[in-house]
Design a protein around this motif. Sequence first.
Motif: not given
Length: 143
Positions: A132-143
């Motif tokens: 298993w390898k991480i291929v993408s990450k999206i992120f955001s601040l939680k409001n």
Amino acid sequence: MSAINTLSITVFVFFCFINTVSGQNKEQEHKAIKKVVNQYLVGDTQKQFDTLKMAFHENAMMKYVSSKSGYQEYNALEVFKGDIGREPEKNRANEINYVDVTGRAASVKVTVTYPDRVVVDYVNLLKIDGRWKIVSKIFSLKN
């Protein structure tokens, strides 16, 4: 006992066995995925680039939307390479919220809590050459 009853029992036992094996495999896959995500979390928190390289595919992308500059995307390892030499982060809590797996693809939701903000990551993994390898990450601040 009739042949039909014997066949029914055999089929029942077979499906019980398959469900047990399938459940064990699912549990093993979840464990392997969580191990990789924890490598990312520890590597990021402790600023351990070698640990991050174990978790991320070399072409993994990180994407987010900045309130100032809009959509952004970068090679994840290039971003983390910029953290080499920085002090480990303190007062940070990491939590894996869920793992969703289908075949050789997985998605993991992670919450990273700092004293002044909460960041939510959606990490996508693929099972490549048996790992298993991480291929993408999206992120955001939680409001």
